[in-house]
Motif scaffolding. Structure first.
Motif, PDB file in Angstrom:
ATOM      1  N   TYR A   3      -4.601  -0.591  -8.527  1.00 23.75           N
ATOM      2  CA  TYR A   3      -4.704  -0.768  -7.078  1.00 23.75           C
ATOM      3  C   TYR A   3      -3.318  -0.916  -6.467  1.00 23.75           C
ATOM      4  CZ  TYR A   3      -5.112  -2.792  -2.534  1.00 23.75           C
ATOM      5  OH  TYR A   3      -4.937  -3.033  -1.206  1.00 23.75           O
ATOM      6  N   PHE A   4      -2.520  -1.833  -7.022  1.00 21.53           N
ATOM      7  CA  PHE A   4      -1.203  -2.075  -6.450  1.00 21.53           C
ATOM      8  C   PHE A   4      -0.294  -0.862  -6.562  1.00 21.53           C
ATOM      9  CE2 PHE A   4      -2.235  -6.654  -6.773  1.00 21.53           C
ATOM     10  CZ  PHE A   4      -2.033  -6.951  -5.444  1.00 21.53           C
ATOM     11  N   ILE A   5      -0.413  -0.110  -7.642  1.00 24.24           N
ATOM     12  CA  ILE A   5       0.437   1.067  -7.801  1.00 24.24           C
ATOM     13  C   ILE A   5      -0.085   2.231  -6.971  1.00 24.24           C
ATOM     14  CG2 ILE A   5       1.201   2.821  -9.451  1.00 24.24           C
ATOM     15  CD1 ILE A   5       1.275   0.579 -11.542  1.00 24.24           C
ATOM     16  N   GLY A   6      -1.394   2.396  -6.899  1.00 22.66           N
ATOM     17  CA  GLY A   6      -1.940   3.584  -6.278  1.00 22.66           C
ATOM     18  C   GLY A   6      -2.377   3.480  -4.844  1.00 22.66           C
ATOM     19  N   VAL A   7      -2.758   2.308  -4.371  1.00 19.26           N
ATOM     20  CA  VAL A   7      -3.379   2.218  -3.052  1.00 19.26           C
ATOM     21  C   VAL A   7      -2.599   1.351  -2.079  1.00 19.26           C
ATOM     22  CG1 VAL A   7      -5.500   1.558  -1.845  1.00 19.26           C
ATOM     23  CG2 VAL A   7      -5.643   2.568  -4.110  1.00 19.26           C
ATOM     24  N   GLU A   8      -1.931   0.326  -2.563  1.00 19.21           N
ATOM     25  CA  GLU A   8      -1.311  -0.673  -1.690  1.00 19.21           C
ATOM     26  C   GLU A   8      -0.151  -0.088  -0.894  1.00 19.21           C
ATOM     27  OE1 GLU A   8      -0.568  -4.248   0.124  1.00 19.21           O
ATOM     28  OE2 GLU A   8      -2.230  -3.869  -1.186  1.00 19.21           O
ATOM     29  N   PHE A  59      -1.414  -6.799   1.817  1.00 15.90           N
ATOM     30  CA  PHE A  59      -0.255  -7.566   2.253  1.00 15.90           C
ATOM     31  C   PHE A  59       0.460  -6.820   3.370  1.00 15.90           C
ATOM     32  CE2 PHE A  59      -0.908  -8.466  -2.271  1.00 15.90           C
ATOM     33  CZ  PHE A  59      -1.153  -9.822  -2.195  1.00 15.90           C
ATOM     34  N   ASN A  60       0.969  -7.561   4.345  1.00 17.00           N
ATOM     35  CA  ASN A  60       1.721  -6.951   5.440  1.00 17.00           C
ATOM     36  C   ASN A  60       3.064  -6.450   4.933  1.00 17.00           C
ATOM     37  OD1 ASN A  60      -0.271  -7.526   7.292  1.00 17.00           O
ATOM     38  ND2 ASN A  60       0.597  -9.538   7.784  1.00 17.00           N
ATOM     39  N   GLY A  61       3.542  -5.378   5.527  1.00 16.40           N
ATOM     40  CA  GLY A  61       4.839  -4.837   5.149  1.00 16.40           C
ATOM     41  C   GLY A  61       4.728  -3.873   3.981  1.00 16.40           C
ATOM     42  N   MET A  62       5.875  -3.414   3.550  1.00 10.42           N
ATOM     43  CA  MET A  62       5.926  -2.427   2.473  1.00 10.42           C
ATOM     44  C   MET A  62       6.533  -3.010   1.207  1.00 10.42           C
ATOM     45  SD  MET A  62       4.643   0.371   3.695  1.00 10.42           S
ATOM     46  CE  MET A  62       5.268   1.733   2.761  1.00 10.42           C
ATOM     47  N   TYR A  63       6.484  -4.334   1.032  1.00 10.31           N
ATOM     48  CA  TYR A  63       7.136  -4.974  -0.096  1.00 10.31           C
ATOM     49  C   TYR A  63       6.518  -4.546  -1.429  1.00 10.31           C
ATOM     50  CZ  TYR A  63       9.020  -7.846   3.599  1.00 10.31           C
ATOM     51  OH  TYR A  63       9.642  -8.260   4.744  1.00 10.31           O
ATOM     52  N   VAL A  64       5.210  -4.564  -1.517  1.00  7.90           N
ATOM     53  CA  VAL A  64       4.550  -4.174  -2.764  1.00  7.90           C
ATOM     54  C   VAL A  64       4.786  -2.699  -3.028  1.00  7.90           C
ATOM     55  CG1 VAL A  64       2.333  -3.972  -3.945  1.00  7.90           C
ATOM     56  CG2 VAL A  64       2.817  -5.990  -2.578  1.00  7.90           C
ATOM     57  N   HIS A  65       4.683  -1.884  -1.999  1.00  8.74           N
ATOM     58  CA  HIS A  65       4.900  -0.450  -2.158  1.00  8.74           C
ATOM     59  C   HIS A  65       6.301  -0.161  -2.701  1.00  8.74           C
ATOM     60  CE1 HIS A  65       4.919   3.843  -1.368  1.00  8.74           C
ATOM     61  NE2 HIS A  65       6.085   3.662  -0.776  1.00  8.74           N
ATOM     62  N   GLU A  66       7.295  -0.807  -2.139  1.00 10.66           N
ATOM     63  CA  GLU A  66       8.659  -0.574  -2.595  1.00 10.66           C
ATOM     64  C   GLU A  66       8.878  -1.090  -4.013  1.00 10.66           C
ATOM     65  OE1 GLU A  66      10.883   1.314  -1.187  1.00 10.66           O
ATOM     66  OE2 GLU A  66       9.523   1.684   0.490  1.00 10.66           O
ATOM     67  N   PHE A  67       8.184  -2.167  -4.380  1.00 10.13           N
ATOM     68  CA  PHE A  67       8.320  -2.724  -5.728  1.00 10.13           C
ATOM     69  C   PHE A  67       7.766  -1.779  -6.779  1.00 10.13           C
ATOM     70  CE2 PHE A  67       6.830  -5.488  -9.206  1.00 10.13           C
ATOM     71  CZ  PHE A  67       8.040  -6.049  -9.563  1.00 10.13           C
ATOM     72  N   VAL A  68       6.656  -1.092  -6.484  1.00 10.64           N
ATOM     73  CA  VAL A  68       6.018  -0.199  -7.469  1.00 10.64           C
ATOM     74  C   VAL A  68       6.284   1.273  -7.165  1.00 10.64           C
ATOM     75  CG1 VAL A  68       4.220  -1.869  -8.051  1.00 10.64           C
ATOM     76  CG2 VAL A  68       3.813  -0.214  -6.236  1.00 10.64           C
ATOM     77  N   HIS A  69       7.238   1.568  -6.305  1.00  9.31           N
ATOM     78  CA  HIS A  69       7.484   2.938  -5.848  1.00  9.31           C
ATOM     79  C   HIS A  69       7.747   3.913  -6.992  1.00  9.31           C
ATOM     80  CE1 HIS A  69       9.794   6.220  -3.943  1.00  9.31           C
ATOM     81  NE2 HIS A  69       8.839   6.104  -3.047  1.00  9.31           N
ATOM     82  N   GLY A  71       6.973   3.576 -10.132  1.00  9.93           N
ATOM     83  CA  GLY A  71       5.767   3.676 -10.947  1.00  9.93           C
ATOM     84  C   GLY A  71       4.736   4.613 -10.340  1.00  9.93           C
ATOM     85  N   ARG A  72       4.667   4.636  -9.014  1.00  7.76           N
ATOM     86  CA  ARG A  72       3.756   5.557  -8.325  1.00  7.76           C
ATOM     87  C   ARG A  72       4.094   6.990  -8.678  1.00  7.76           C
ATOM     88  NH1 ARG A  72       0.896   3.809  -3.891  1.00  7.76           N
ATOM     89  NH2 ARG A  72       1.019   5.885  -3.011  1.00  7.76           N
ATOM     90  N   HIS A  73       5.375   7.333  -8.605  1.00  5.58           N
ATOM     91  CA  HIS A  73       5.788   8.702  -8.910  1.00  5.58           C
ATOM     92  C   HIS A  73       5.608   9.022 -10.386  1.00  5.58           C
ATOM     93  CE1 HIS A  73       7.178   9.626  -4.941  1.00  5.58           C
ATOM     94  NE2 HIS A  73       7.906   8.528  -4.896  1.00  5.58           N
ATOM     95  N   LEU A  74       5.884   8.059 -11.258  1.00  8.11           N
ATOM     96  CA  LEU A  74       5.715   8.272 -12.683  1.00  8.11           C
ATOM     97  C   LEU A  74       4.267   8.580 -13.035  1.00  8.11           C
ATOM     98  CD1 LEU A  74       7.062   8.130 -15.515  1.00  8.11           C
ATOM     99  CD2 LEU A  74       6.345   5.752 -15.590  1.00  8.11           C
ATOM    100  N   GLY A 112       2.097   9.895 -10.920  1.00  7.91           N
ATOM    101  CA  GLY A 112       1.617  11.045 -10.177  1.00  7.91           C
ATOM    102  C   GLY A 112       0.977  10.740  -8.842  1.00  7.91           C
ATOM    103  N   PHE A 113       1.148   9.529  -8.313  1.00  5.88           N
ATOM    104  CA  PHE A 113       0.617   9.192  -6.999  1.00  5.88           C
ATOM    105  C   PHE A 113       1.606   9.646  -5.936  1.00  5.88           C
ATOM    106  CE2 PHE A 113      -1.632   6.065  -9.570  1.00  5.88           C
ATOM    107  CZ  PHE A 113      -2.911   6.180  -9.077  1.00  5.88           C
ATOM    108  N   PRO A 114       1.181  10.458  -4.979  1.00  6.29           N
ATOM    109  CA  PRO A 114       2.084  10.815  -3.892  1.00  6.29           C
ATOM    110  C   PRO A 114       2.205   9.661  -2.901  1.00  6.29           C
ATOM    111  CG  PRO A 114      -0.053  11.792  -3.533  1.00  6.29           C
ATOM    112  CD  PRO A 114      -0.113  11.122  -4.862  1.00  6.29           C
ATOM    113  N   CYS A 115       3.360   9.494  -2.308  1.00  5.94           N
ATOM    114  CA  CYS A 115       3.498   8.433  -1.321  1.00  5.94           C
ATOM    115  C   CYS A 115       4.386   8.833  -0.160  1.00  5.94           C
ATOM    116  CB  CYS A 115       3.987   7.132  -1.952  1.00  5.94           C
ATOM    117  SG  CYS A 115       5.599   7.227  -2.700  1.00  5.94           S
ATOM    118  N   HIS A 116       5.039   9.972  -0.219  1.00  2.59           N
ATOM    119  CA  HIS A 116       5.817  10.419   0.928  1.00  2.59           C
ATOM    120  C   HIS A 116       6.034  11.907   0.830  1.00  2.59           C
ATOM    121  CE1 HIS A 116       9.441  10.237  -1.667  1.00  2.59           C
ATOM    122  NE2 HIS A 116       8.965   9.048  -2.025  1.00  2.59           N
TER     123      HIS A 116
END
Length: 70
Positions: free
Chosen positions: A37-42, A49-59, A61-64, A66-70
């Motif tokens: 969830y935290f890697i793929g959806v948050e 959570f408000n802000g992009m803190y979790v997203h930036e922390f697992v950024h 890992g998302r690419h590793l 295969g989750f697109p994010c930008h």
């Protein structure tokens, strides 16, 4: 010349009962789902959570994974 005699032991693997494995399998599965969830959806509109803190922390890992994010 000395002769070494090998001692051979018969070992038998004992099965682990399902009632002992099941709680750990459920716990591991929940941890896996939470991490996915935290890697793929948050991020953004789907964020807990408000802000992009979790997203930036697992950024990375998302690419590793295969989750697109930008």
């Amino acid at each position: 010349m000395t002769s070494h005699s090998a001692i051979i032991h018969d070992t038998v693997a004992t099965p682990i009962p399902m009632r002992e494995i099941l709680p750990w399998a459920i716990f591991g599965g929940l941890l896996f789902l939470l991490a996915m969830y935290f890697i793929g959806v948050e991020e953004g509109a789907m964020a807990i959570f408000n802000g992009m803190y979790v997203h930036e922390f697992v950024h990375d890992g998302r690419h590793l994974l295969g989750f697109p994010c930008h």
